[in-house]
Design an enzyme around this catalytic site. Structure first.
Site, PDB file in Angstrom:
ATOM      1  N   CYS A 210     -31.955  20.877 -32.718  1.00  0.00           N
ATOM      2  CA  CYS A 210     -31.745  19.497 -33.160  1.00  0.00           C
ATOM      3  C   CYS A 210     -31.760  19.409 -34.677  1.00  0.00           C
ATOM      4  CB  CYS A 210     -32.781  18.579 -32.534  1.00  0.00           C
ATOM      5  SG  CYS A 210     -34.420  19.260 -32.573  1.00  0.00           S
TER       6      CYS A 210
ATOM      7  N   GLU B 136     -37.046  12.134 -29.024  1.00  0.00           N
ATOM      8  CA  GLU B 136     -36.438  12.959 -30.077  1.00  0.00           C
ATOM      9  C   GLU B 136     -35.052  13.312 -29.576  1.00  0.00           C
ATOM     10  OE1 GLU B 136     -34.824  15.109 -32.255  1.00  0.00           O
ATOM     11  OE2 GLU B 136     -35.942  16.752 -31.352  1.00  0.00           O
TER      12      GLU B 136
ATOM     13  N   GLY C  37     -31.752   9.496 -23.781  1.00  0.00           N
ATOM     14  CA  GLY C  37     -32.907   8.885 -24.448  1.00  0.00           C
ATOM     15  C   GLY C  37     -32.786   7.369 -24.501  1.00  0.00           C
TER      16      GLY C  37
ATOM     17  N   GLU D 201     -23.032  15.081 -32.915  1.00  0.00           N
ATOM     18  CA  GLU D 201     -23.821  16.289 -32.679  1.00  0.00           C
ATOM     19  C   GLU D 201     -23.075  17.184 -31.685  1.00  0.00           C
ATOM     20  OE1 GLU D 201     -27.573  16.302 -30.359  1.00  0.00           O
ATOM     21  OE2 GLU D 201     -28.444  17.356 -32.057  1.00  0.00           O
TER      22      GLU D 201
ATOM     23  N   SER E  81     -30.700  14.417 -25.138  1.00  0.00           N
ATOM     24  CA  SER E  81     -29.515  13.794 -25.730  1.00  0.00           C
ATOM     25  C   SER E  81     -29.772  12.326 -26.049  1.00  0.00           C
ATOM     26  CB  SER E  81     -28.330  13.923 -24.775  1.00  0.00           C
ATOM     27  OG  SER E  81     -28.588  13.170 -23.611  1.00  0.00           O
TER      28      SER E  81
ATOM     29  N   LYS F 119     -41.588  17.981 -16.598  1.00  0.00           N
ATOM     30  CA  LYS F 119     -40.271  18.310 -16.030  1.00  0.00           C
ATOM     31  C   LYS F 119     -39.455  19.105 -17.046  1.00  0.00           C
ATOM     32  CE  LYS F 119     -35.940  16.683 -15.824  1.00  0.00           C
ATOM     33  NZ  LYS F 119     -35.346  17.969 -15.542  1.00  0.00           N
TER      34      LYS F 119
HETATM   35  O1  TXE Z   1     -29.341  16.703 -22.214  1.00  0.00           O
HETATM   36  P1  TXE Z   1     -30.097  15.580 -21.370  1.00  0.00           P
HETATM   37  P2  TXE Z   1     -28.543  17.992 -21.667  1.00  0.00           P
HETATM   38  C1  TXE Z   1     -27.901  17.190 -26.586  1.00  0.00           C
HETATM   39  C2  TXE Z   1     -26.844  18.208 -26.932  1.00  0.00           C
HETATM   40  C3  TXE Z   1     -26.384  18.679 -25.588  1.00  0.00           C
HETATM   41  C4  TXE Z   1     -26.456  17.409 -24.785  1.00  0.00           C
HETATM   42  C5  TXE Z   1     -26.562  17.565 -23.304  1.00  0.00           C
HETATM   43  O2  TXE Z   1     -25.798  17.576 -27.608  1.00  0.00           O
HETATM   44  O3  TXE Z   1     -25.091  19.174 -25.609  1.00  0.00           O
HETATM   45  O4  TXE Z   1     -27.598  16.756 -25.285  1.00  0.00           O
HETATM   46  O5  TXE Z   1     -27.703  18.356 -22.950  1.00  0.00           O
HETATM   47  C6  TXE Z   1     -33.511  15.013 -18.417  1.00  0.00           C
HETATM   48  N1  TXE Z   1     -33.920  10.239 -16.567  1.00  0.00           N
HETATM   49  N2  TXE Z   1     -29.236  17.738 -26.618  1.00  0.00           N
HETATM   50  O6  TXE Z   1     -27.602  17.606 -20.572  1.00  0.00           O
HETATM   51  O7  TXE Z   1     -29.291  15.233 -20.188  1.00  0.00           O
HETATM   52  C7  TXE Z   1     -32.863  16.363 -18.194  1.00  0.00           C
HETATM   53  O8  TXE Z   1     -33.066  16.796 -16.865  1.00  0.00           O
HETATM   54  C8  TXE Z   1     -34.867  11.068 -17.019  1.00  0.00           C
HETATM   55  C9  TXE Z   1     -29.931  17.607 -27.856  1.00  0.00           C
HETATM   56  O9  TXE Z   1     -29.484  19.061 -21.358  1.00  0.00           O
HETATM   57  O10 TXE Z   1     -30.490  14.514 -22.313  1.00  0.00           O
HETATM   58  C10 TXE Z   1     -33.575  17.205 -19.236  1.00  0.00           C
HETATM   59  O11 TXE Z   1     -34.867  17.592 -18.765  1.00  0.00           O
HETATM   60  N3  TXE Z   1     -34.609  12.300 -17.470  1.00  0.00           N
HETATM   61  C11 TXE Z   1     -31.290  18.052 -27.793  1.00  0.00           C
HETATM   62  C12 TXE Z   1     -33.717  16.233 -20.411  1.00  0.00           C
HETATM   63  O12 TXE Z   1     -33.612  14.926 -19.836  1.00  0.00           O
HETATM   64  C13 TXE Z   1     -33.325  12.713 -17.498  1.00  0.00           C
HETATM   65  C14 TXE Z   1     -31.823  18.913 -26.758  1.00  0.00           C
HETATM   66  C15 TXE Z   1     -32.623  16.390 -21.476  1.00  0.00           C
HETATM   67  O13 TXE Z   1     -31.382  16.348 -20.830  1.00  0.00           O
HETATM   68  C16 TXE Z   1     -32.285  11.875 -17.037  1.00  0.00           C
HETATM   69  C17 TXE Z   1     -31.021  18.934 -25.553  1.00  0.00           C
HETATM   70  C18 TXE Z   1     -32.621  10.580 -16.563  1.00  0.00           C
HETATM   71  N4  TXE Z   1     -31.709   9.721 -16.131  1.00  0.00           N
HETATM   72  C19 TXE Z   1     -29.775  18.375 -25.536  1.00  0.00           C
HETATM   73  N5  TXE Z   1     -31.120  12.550 -17.183  1.00  0.00           N
HETATM   74  C20 TXE Z   1     -32.126  17.939 -28.991  1.00  0.00           C
HETATM   75  N6  TXE Z   1     -32.189  16.774 -29.544  1.00  0.00           N
HETATM   76  O14 TXE Z   1     -32.757  18.881 -29.423  1.00  0.00           O
HETATM   77  C21 TXE Z   1     -31.417  13.765 -17.713  1.00  0.00           C
HETATM   78  N7  TXE Z   1     -32.753  13.869 -17.889  1.00  0.00           N
END
Ligand code: TXE
Length: 478
Positions: free
Chosen positions: A282, A248, A231, A380, A227, A173
């Protein structure tokens, strides 16, 4: 605009339940494409397909798995310019960065093609007579891969390649912002000779598609990057039902600049680490901790270098900083600029939106002078925003560097071998850099963090086997 980005389920391209538009953050008037979005039921179909394909793929020969992965890697490398162009348009990092990421994804598949052939085990003498003990690794089954938007080719590659190399099947996904990159990678994988169901692509929301992957009893392992909040929530559900989980979740990475550092080199490390890829890494260096005696000179040089950075269209010639990936992320960044000002940090350069020839989410990289307790120095932000913090001496700098709930990457700039050794030993992070930016890692060695940054075994390199395999101990009485 391309409108054929469908889902890939059980060896067939399927239309979704709804569709959505993928934007170009450099030019909001030229969207990248329209893509199919799955719901929970369609995701379940993909998971069932992966489950049914599991036994067959687990028992393929290492040669077949190596051939499949090598073919995927070769095609990605041959098409890296075209894939880089797509990535730059969809995510907004510059074309050079995007082509580099595409090449990295290709190299990762090539690396794991080799790993498929290098499967080894151990033979032990038993404590009992006439018995032999073999310890081998086996695939864990169906892997759910939930990916973020900031590395839309490389992160899926470093999850999909080891999953398949070690004999698992995959439900992938991509993040909502980058369906076209997820599709392009999947399209290449779909032609590489995998059995139907061994690899599946389901684009859609985290709430529906992601949650269905997390909830399904047929998914044996989940590899997630994103995020902290998502996570942490995912971990609870998945652990309750006994799934293996690898997370991660970002960082607040320190770059320490000691008084004896080569200041030009330190400024370059800071600029690259904090602002390249628009700060959306990250491993970005968002805290620049500088020893007092070097502070003024470092800040003066860094301010000028930051001011001179060229912000613009990701495909533009000479552009160093592309747009922010989405409106929501831009608003988050600008929100933190306000928070920083309000807390009393001094904004010395950047921090405002930038007008370019095409409408997009452009922002000038922001440099603050702040205090360790400021929110901009603790949370972050995930954008081109860095804060410089003054340290009394090297010990104080080390303490400040470790004073964070995160522990992904940490860097130190110094000419002293003694200090470099000391910091390598005492920085509380999964990865440590000496005289290098905190962002920018090799693809064949472990990647991951400590504390709130990560959970579970490391990703990448041969350490990836820890997550994607399970150990079997077999006793034979001859
Ligand atoms: O993250 P999400 P988003 C951080 C960064 C950013 C913030 C929001 O601060 O501003 O997160 O980004 C999926 N069950 N990072 O909204 O929501 C979602 O569809 C299962 C840091 O993009 O965590 C996507 O595929 N999956 C970072 C993935 O999770 C779910 C990289 C990440 O989305 C879900 C990205 C659920 N309930 C964002 N809800 C890094 N560490 O590098 C969402 N997803």
């Amino acid at each position: 605009m391309q409108s054929s980005f469908r889902n890939y389920i059980n060896g067939r391209w399927e239309t979704g339940v709804t569709t959505a538009i993928s934007e170009n953050p450099s030019d909001l008037g030229s969207p990248v494409g329209e893509y199919a979005r799955a719901d929970a039921a369609q995701t379940d179909a993909a998971i069932r397909a992966a489950s049914q394909a599991s036994a067959a793929w687990a028992f393929t020969t290492p040669q077949r798995r190596a051939d499949v992965l090598d073919q995927i890697g070769s095609e990605i490398l041959a098409r890296k310019d075209e894939l880089g162009d797509l990535l730059a348009r969809e995510e907004g990092k510059t074309l050079a960065e995007s082509i580099g990421e595409a090449a990295r994804a290709g190299n990762i598949f090539k690396f794991f093609a080799g790993e498929a052939l290098r499967a080894t085990g151990e033979k032990f003498a038993s404590v009992r007579p006439g018995i032999e003990v073999d310890v081998t690794r086996e695939p864990i089954g169906v892997i759910g891969i939930i990916a973020p938007w900031n590395f839309p080719l490389a992160i899926p590659a470093w999850k999909i390649a080891p999953a398949l190399a070690y004999g698992n099947t995959v439900v992938f996904k991509p993040a909502e912002l980058v369906p076209a990159c997820g599709w392009a990678l999947s399209e290449i994988i779909s032609r590489a000779g995998l059995p139907a169901g061994a690899f599946n692509l389901v684009n859609g929301s985290g709430r529906q598609v992601g949650q269905a992957i997390v909830d399904s009893p047929l998914v044996d392992g989940i590899s997630f990057t994103g995020s902290q909040a998502t996570g942490a929530q995912l971990l609870k559900t998945a652990v309750e039902r006994g799934a293996k989980v690898q997370l991660e979740m970002g960082g607040k990475n320190p770059l320490v600049v000691l008084a004896d550092a080569d200041l030009d080199q330190a400024v370059e490390c800071a600029v690259q680490g904090a602002f390249f890829s628009t700060g959306q890494r990250c491993t970005a260096s968002s805290r620049l901790i500088v020893e007092s005696t070097a502070y003024d000179a470092f800040v003066a040089k860094l301010r000028e270098r930051t001011r001179a950075l060229k912000v613009g269209h990701a495909l533009g010639r000479g552009i160093e900083i592309g747009p922010v990936a989405s409106r929501a992320q831009l608003e988050q960044n600008l929100g933190y600029i306000e928070i920083g000002r309000h807390e009393g940090a001094e904004l010395v350069v950047g921090g405002a939106t930038v007008e370019c020839a095409t409408p997009g989410h452009y922002m000038a990289p922001a440099l603050f002078l702040g205090e360790p307790q400021h929110r901009i120095a603790r949370e972050e932000i995930f954008g081109p925003v860095a804060v410089v913090i003054r340290a009394d001496d090297a010990d104080h700098a080390l303490a400040l560097a470790n004073d964070t709930p995160y522990g992904l990457c940490a860097g130190v700039c110094t000419r002293s071998l003694k200090q470099a050794t000391h910091f390598k030993r005492h920085l509380q992070a999964g990865m440590v850099m000496v005289n290098l930016p905190t962002a920018g890692v090799d693809y064949h060695v472990p990647f991951g963090g400590r504390k709130a940054s990560s959970h579970g075994p490391r990703e990448q390199g041969r350490y990836a086997a820890e997550f994607y395999t399970t150990v079997k101990t077999a006793y034979t009485h001859a």
